[in-house]
Motif scaffolding. Sequence first.
Motif, PDB file in Angstrom:
ATOM      1  N   SER A 164       0.838  -1.207   0.000  1.00 49.49           N
ATOM      2  CA  SER A 164       0.000   0.000   0.000  1.00 49.49           C
ATOM      3  C   SER A 164       0.864   1.245   0.000  1.00 49.49           C
ATOM      4  N   GLY A 165       0.270   2.347  -0.392  1.00 50.12           N
ATOM      5  CA  GLY A 165       0.928   3.648  -0.316  1.00 50.12           C
ATOM      6  C   GLY A 165      -0.097   4.700   0.033  1.00 50.12           C
ATOM      7  N   GLU A 166       0.374   5.815   0.564  1.00 55.74           N
ATOM      8  CA  GLU A 166      -0.571   6.890   0.881  1.00 55.74           C
ATOM      9  C   GLU A 166      -1.202   7.447  -0.384  1.00 55.74           C
ATOM     10  N   HIS A 167      -0.412   7.429  -1.460  1.00 58.04           N
ATOM     11  CA  HIS A 167      -0.908   7.866  -2.771  1.00 58.04           C
ATOM     12  C   HIS A 167      -0.288   6.938  -3.797  1.00 58.04           C
ATOM     13  N   GLU A 168      -0.743   7.060  -5.057  1.00 53.71           N
ATOM     14  CA  GLU A 168      -0.296   6.089  -6.056  1.00 53.71           C
ATOM     15  C   GLU A 168       1.204   6.166  -6.333  1.00 53.71           C
ATOM     16  N   LEU A 169       1.776   7.363  -6.236  1.00 52.46           N
ATOM     17  CA  LEU A 169       3.213   7.466  -6.484  1.00 52.46           C
ATOM     18  C   LEU A 169       3.982   6.649  -5.445  1.00 52.46           C
ATOM     19  N   GLN A 170       3.580   6.789  -4.188  1.00 45.80           N
ATOM     20  CA  GLN A 170       4.259   6.029  -3.135  1.00 45.80           C
ATOM     21  C   GLN A 170       4.058   4.523  -3.329  1.00 45.80           C
ATOM     22  N   LEU A 171       2.855   4.161  -3.724  1.00 43.23           N
ATOM     23  CA  LEU A 171       2.595   2.748  -4.003  1.00 43.23           C
ATOM     24  C   LEU A 171       3.510   2.263  -5.124  1.00 43.23           C
ATOM     25  N   ALA A 172       3.617   3.055  -6.166  1.00 40.80           N
ATOM     26  CA  ALA A 172       4.447   2.669  -7.314  1.00 40.80           C
ATOM     27  C   ALA A 172       5.910   2.517  -6.898  1.00 40.80           C
ATOM     28  N   GLN A 173       6.373   3.431  -6.046  1.00 39.71           N
ATOM     29  CA  GLN A 173       7.767   3.352  -5.570  1.00 39.71           C
ATOM     30  C   GLN A 173       7.994   2.085  -4.750  1.00 39.71           C
ATOM     31  N   ARG A 174       7.017   1.771  -3.927  1.00 41.60           N
ATOM     32  CA  ARG A 174       7.161   0.572  -3.104  1.00 41.60           C
ATOM     33  C   ARG A 174       7.096  -0.692  -3.960  1.00 41.60           C
ATOM     34  N   LEU A 175       6.248  -0.661  -4.981  1.00 41.01           N
ATOM     35  CA  LEU A 175       6.188  -1.809  -5.899  1.00 41.01           C
ATOM     36  C   LEU A 175       7.536  -1.980  -6.601  1.00 41.01           C
ATOM     37  N   GLN A 176       8.147  -0.857  -6.945  1.00 38.11           N
ATOM     38  CA  GLN A 176       9.453  -0.926  -7.601  1.00 38.11           C
ATOM     39  C   GLN A 176      10.490  -1.503  -6.634  1.00 38.11           C
ATOM     40  N   SER A 177      10.442  -1.083  -5.363  1.00 43.35           N
ATOM     41  CA  SER A 177      11.360  -1.651  -4.361  1.00 43.35           C
ATOM     42  C   SER A 177      11.146  -3.154  -4.239  1.00 43.35           C
ATOM     43  N   ASP A 200       6.889 -10.669 -14.778  1.00 46.28           N
ATOM     44  CA  ASP A 200       6.415  -9.404 -15.350  1.00 46.28           C
ATOM     45  C   ASP A 200       6.378  -8.273 -14.327  1.00 46.28           C
ATOM     46  N   LEU A 201       6.758  -8.559 -13.106  1.00 44.57           N
ATOM     47  CA  LEU A 201       6.573  -7.568 -12.057  1.00 44.57           C
ATOM     48  C   LEU A 201       7.418  -6.321 -12.288  1.00 44.57           C
ATOM     49  N   ASN A 202       8.653  -6.538 -12.707  1.00 45.54           N
ATOM     50  CA  ASN A 202       9.536  -5.406 -12.892  1.00 45.54           C
ATOM     51  C   ASN A 202       9.006  -4.460 -13.980  1.00 45.54           C
ATOM     52  N   ASP A 203       8.573  -5.037 -15.099  1.00 48.38           N
ATOM     53  CA  ASP A 203       7.990  -4.216 -16.173  1.00 48.38           C
ATOM     54  C   ASP A 203       6.760  -3.474 -15.677  1.00 48.38           C
ATOM     55  N   PHE A 204       5.928  -4.213 -14.961  1.00 45.15           N
ATOM     56  CA  PHE A 204       4.713  -3.583 -14.463  1.00 45.15           C
ATOM     57  C   PHE A 204       5.051  -2.409 -13.555  1.00 45.15           C
ATOM     58  N   ALA A 205       5.947  -2.647 -12.597  1.00 45.70           N
ATOM     59  CA  ALA A 205       6.294  -1.611 -11.620  1.00 45.70           C
ATOM     60  C   ALA A 205       6.909  -0.402 -12.318  1.00 45.70           C
ATOM     61  N   LYS A 206       7.783  -0.676 -13.287  1.00 39.58           N
ATOM     62  CA  LYS A 206       8.450   0.401 -14.025  1.00 39.58           C
ATOM     63  C   LYS A 206       7.420   1.273 -14.764  1.00 39.58           C
ATOM     64  N   TYR A 241       4.234   1.508 -14.163  1.00 38.51           N
ATOM     65  CA  TYR A 241       3.329   2.146 -13.216  1.00 38.51           C
ATOM     66  C   TYR A 241       4.001   3.368 -12.597  1.00 38.51           C
ATOM     67  N   LEU A 242       5.277   3.234 -12.285  1.00 39.81           N
ATOM     68  CA  LEU A 242       6.033   4.338 -11.696  1.00 39.81           C
ATOM     69  C   LEU A 242       6.186   5.476 -12.717  1.00 39.81           C
ATOM     70  N   ASP A 243       6.494   5.111 -13.960  1.00 43.66           N
ATOM     71  CA  ASP A 243       6.601   6.129 -15.026  1.00 43.66           C
ATOM     72  C   ASP A 243       5.301   6.918 -15.132  1.00 43.66           C
ATOM     73  N   LYS A 244       4.196   6.180 -15.099  1.00 41.44           N
ATOM     74  CA  LYS A 244       2.874   6.812 -15.238  1.00 41.44           C
ATOM     75  C   LYS A 244       2.633   7.797 -14.089  1.00 41.44           C
ATOM     76  N   GLN A 245       3.031   7.396 -12.877  1.00 36.86           N
ATOM     77  CA  GLN A 245       2.792   8.266 -11.721  1.00 36.86           C
ATOM     78  C   GLN A 245       3.715   9.483 -11.730  1.00 36.86           C
ATOM     79  N   ASN A 246       4.904   9.290 -12.291  1.00 34.04           N
ATOM     80  CA  ASN A 246       5.869  10.392 -12.313  1.00 34.04           C
ATOM     81  C   ASN A 246       5.520  11.448 -13.352  1.00 34.04           C
ATOM     82  N   LYS A 247       4.604  11.073 -14.278  1.00 34.46           N
ATOM     83  CA  LYS A 247       4.230  12.034 -15.339  1.00 34.46           C
ATOM     84  C   LYS A 247       3.330  13.130 -14.796  1.00 34.46           C
TER      85      LYS A 247
END
Lengths: 387, 387
Positions: B348-361, B373-379, B381-387
């Motif tokens: 979980s994350g407080e917001h989607e960006l934090q969730l995406a960062q934790r998924l990447q970790s 496929d997890l790494n691709d997914f996390a990458k 998802y993180l790109d999307k949140q960083n936009k």
Amino acid sequence: MMKKVLVLGAGQLARMMQLAGTPLNLDVKALDVSSNKVVHPITPEHIYGDLAAGIIHADVITAEFEHVAHDILDQCQQSGKLFPKSEAIKIGGDRRLEKALLESCNTANAKHYFVNSKEDFDKAISYLSLPIIFKTALEGYDGKGQWRLKVAADAEAIWQEMADFLNASTTTVKQGIVAEQMVPFDREISLVGVRRVNGDVAVYPLTENHHTNGILTVSVAAPINTKLQEQAGTVFKALSDKLNYVGVMAIEFFQVGNQLLVNEIAPRVHNSGHWTQQGADTCQFENHLRAICDLPLGSTALVRPTAMVNIIGEDTIPDEVLAIASVSVHWYNKGKRAGRKMGHINVSGEHELQLAQRLQSLADILCPKAFPDLNDFAKNYLDKQNK
Amino acid sequence: MMKKVLVLGAGQLARMMQLAGTPLNLDVKALDVSSNKVVHPITPEHIYGDLAAGIIHADVITAEFEHVAHDILDQCQQSGKLFPKSEAIKIGGDRRLEKALLESCNTANAKHYFVNSKEDFDKAISYLSLPIIFKTALEGYDGKGQWRLKVAADAEAIWQEMADFLNASTTTVKQGIVAEQMVPFDREISLVGVRRVNGDVAVYPLTENHHTNGILTVSVAAPINTKLQEQAGTVFKALSDKLNYVGVMAIEFFQVGNQLLVNEIAPRVHNSGHWTQQGADTCQFENHLRAICDLPLGSTALVRPTAMVNIIGEDTIPDEVLAIASVSVHWYNKGKRAGRKMGHINVSGEHELQLAQRLQSLADILCPKAFPDLNDFAKNYLDKQNK
């Protein structure tokens, strides 16, 4: 790969450890210390053997209460599997050891004096000023084993009661009394924290506690004064480092102005940490298990303001309670008995106002006889949030 | 006052129902349908008797999977204790009944045709346009029992495979094939909802699902397009009302532009709802139990953005995973086998960006072979949140 955990004590704390440990593939069993049988913490049916068998089967041993007989603790300690160590558990079970620990760490606590005789008693009265609270050194909990001396005229009668009590005591370790200056505190708060073998420490947000007849009835965890939180965290670090502590430990404080005085220490998961099941990132039961199994500690961050309401002496509550948003009911499956902790209710809100509103809804539904102070508490809390 | 629940099936869903039900004082047992024994959902030791004894002991019966033999369902149904009713469970286990339900509710779904013979097969090809996916009507799950026809030249070979399959089938109910227009969907999402006897309905936020080789690998629940949520909620209401459904039901959708097409229905708690254990006010397991025990439904509100990552074919993950904030690991205590769902991880994350960062970790720590496929997914998802 499943790790086997034996909990000394088969009450609600062992039960909630089992529920928190199962997803982590931890096999949590409990020792019913009165029957000396290893039981299932949920059912609680007898599974196999006694303490000796339990020690052999377990990878890790822990305790759900501090009043475990010392011979049991010693046996467990010898196995090398006991976390926290027996010294730490014993300290939680003896106010004299507790006070000695606090002094050795220069931790602020109420002025006190040990009483074993009439002479000590008289000295205590002159060393401390009235009012004084006298607490049994051993076996006191939930407000049991306490005498309050408010006016000098009552001294003789109270001493007689205490002397009778001491004479009648059959504890293996010699019973005693700790006299404490009664502190005109603003509120009671507690800190639940956890320490891993490697010294990693994590503490939960401070919890405000409300007692009724000496028993905890409501705990609230919400964003709190940073300085108090730091003060409490420093105390936790000092005490847990000193003890080389492993697992969850709770520290109860009196808040007097901006100062925290340690009231007592519980070397275990604690009632004032039950809110963590819904309000924190990782609940205290899981974090205790992580610590004693030498796994990384989980985040102790507050997810949202959460209150815990104890269910005392009742084995039913109206179903409508479950219709309130963010309400979780936790029953302990214990036989009904007046004054007994039978379960608890966690209530959360996105913010404190919402939490206060939900607590008020809860108080409106629950029987005021069974939850005597809840309505007042909820009303005051809601008023405070509305300001 | 403890209510006794019997779950048909003794896998991870029964296990998680037991963990969610215990605090509510529900006594959850499971029927291992292969051995016809009532077992403990956690251990899973044999407790007593067989289905007949289980039916007598239980106050309420439910199922953790839709492929329960019909004679078992019928026996349970006759007891009057089965929720949801056997008709609803059977619909989830037979794509022909599922399609009929969708049609009767005018619910959008992929254009389809039933195939029992070469003649039907040829008709399906002319009625639908390539590519077509053929799915067995019974016993298909996790992408098993499916044939994809992309070019006309492969038709004969695929028919031969299907004909052999149909001839070899030994199902009690006649096996069949449902041919479906393959939909060029944007993404797969699902809705988990719950309905009580009195018609109360609550639905969780939509979940975005990612599959690897036909098995769900990642689900994400986060604040979502309100119109899609409403559309899905309307479908849930229509279908669950039509079935007079009681309990949790999951609906898998294909999202095509702004439209949701129903892919399939699961008349039970669902893998794409496991995130609710950490991310929702009340988890799907508790809400299913509340519904079938006729208790008020719990709030299904999102507490914070949460993702679920399945652990497939592995029985260990590095301990460091637990050091990531807001990570919960849920093991099922099953024997290791390639392709088997062994557990899941909620993040979980407080917001989607934090969730995406934790998924990447998380992806950085987990073995890429085990989580392809997890790494691709996390990458992404993180790109999307960083936009």
